[in-house]
Design a protein around this motif. Structure first.
Motif, PDB file in Angstrom:
ATOM      1  N   THR A   5      -3.961   1.171   4.819  1.00  0.00           N
ATOM      2  CA  THR A   5      -4.186   1.011   6.262  1.00  0.00           C
ATOM      3  C   THR A   5      -5.459   1.725   6.677  1.00  0.00           C
ATOM      4  N   LEU A   6      -5.629   2.946   6.208  1.00  0.00           N
ATOM      5  CA  LEU A   6      -6.826   3.714   6.559  1.00  0.00           C
ATOM      6  C   LEU A   6      -8.093   3.044   6.027  1.00  0.00           C
ATOM      7  N   ILE A  21      -1.953  -5.084   5.042  1.00  0.00           N
ATOM      8  CA  ILE A  21      -1.730  -3.773   4.431  1.00  0.00           C
ATOM      9  C   ILE A  21      -1.013  -3.917   3.099  1.00  0.00           C
ATOM     10  N   SER A  22      -0.006  -4.751   3.069  1.00  0.00           N
ATOM     11  CA  SER A  22       0.742  -4.984   1.828  1.00  0.00           C
ATOM     12  C   SER A  22      -0.164  -5.539   0.743  1.00  0.00           C
ATOM     13  N   GLU A  23      -0.983  -6.516   1.104  1.00  0.00           N
ATOM     14  CA  GLU A  23      -1.902  -7.105   0.134  1.00  0.00           C
ATOM     15  C   GLU A  23      -2.879  -6.061  -0.390  1.00  0.00           C
ATOM     16  N   ARG A  24      -3.434  -5.261   0.508  1.00  0.00           N
ATOM     17  CA  ARG A  24      -4.394  -4.225   0.097  1.00  0.00           C
ATOM     18  C   ARG A  24      -3.724  -3.189  -0.800  1.00  0.00           C
ATOM     19  N   ALA A  25      -2.483  -2.852  -0.493  1.00  0.00           N
ATOM     20  CA  ALA A  25      -1.750  -1.841  -1.268  1.00  0.00           C
ATOM     21  C   ALA A  25      -1.194  -2.411  -2.574  1.00  0.00           C
ATOM     22  N   SER A  31       8.406  -4.675   0.582  1.00  0.00           N
ATOM     23  CA  SER A  31       8.239  -3.250   0.248  1.00  0.00           C
ATOM     24  C   SER A  31       7.700  -2.483   1.451  1.00  0.00           C
ATOM     25  N   PHE A  32       6.788  -3.122   2.170  1.00  0.00           N
ATOM     26  CA  PHE A  32       6.251  -2.476   3.372  1.00  0.00           C
ATOM     27  C   PHE A  32       7.398  -2.121   4.313  1.00  0.00           C
TER      28      PHE A  32
END
Length: 173
Positions: A5-6, A21-25, A31-32
């Motif tokens: 997110t950051l 965010i999920s894709e980036r993580a 899971s998010f």
């Protein structure tokens, strides 16, 4: 997910979604939501993890010397903080209509910045209310962002203008 997110916010994604965010993580959307009940829960966790470092950008600095020196140092300190936190502040502004935590937290930070300016410049307490309010507006992120992004001024130019305006407002009789 917090780091993701950051990162997105730092890159200028002002309205990060759970999907982004999920894709980036590198995790699934499910899971998010196992970790965070909703986006507001994520923002609360981010604030808890970053509050100290964010506040440190604004608090502190050389508060000695003449009024002119203290005005300059206060504006420089804020300029550095605003430059560092620009996308985070813009993200909060973009999402505050939707998340009460962000609205309330932004108000908290604004009160802290006002108190900090009073610590830099105790002379402000003696000014008429309208002038004191004007100085708070001059020292705000919104003014800084306008000068830098909308008027295209460089950092040094923007600092000079804000310092001059605050100095003039404080000196006006």
């Amino acid at each position: 997910m917090i780091d993701a997110t950051l990162e997105l916010m730092e890159e200028g994604v002002l309205i990060p979604t759970a999907q982004l965010i999920s894709e980036r993580a590198g995790v699934g959307i499910r899971s998010f939501f196992r970790h965070f009940a909703d986006m507001e829960s994520l923002f609360i966790e981010i604030d808890q993890q970053t509050r100290e470092s964010s506040e440190a950008l604004f608090i502190g600095g050389d508060r000695e010397g003449t009024t002119e020196k203290r005005i300059l140092h206060a504006v420089e300190r804020r300029a550095d903080g605003y430059e560092d936190q620009k996308n985070t502040i813009l993200c909060v502004a973009a999402l505050s209509w939707k998340h009460s935590f962000l609205r309330e937290n932004y108000a908290h930070y604004q009160r802290a910045l006002r108190k900090d300016l009073d610590d830099w410049l105790p002379e402000l307490k003696k000014l008429p209310r309208a002038r004191r309010e004007a100085i708070d507006a001059l020292a705000s992120f919104e003014m800084w962002h306008r000068l830098r992004s909308h008027q295209g001024l460089g950092k040094k130019q923007a600092i000079k203008i804000v310092v001059e305006m605050i100095s003039e407002a404080m000196a006006a009789s």
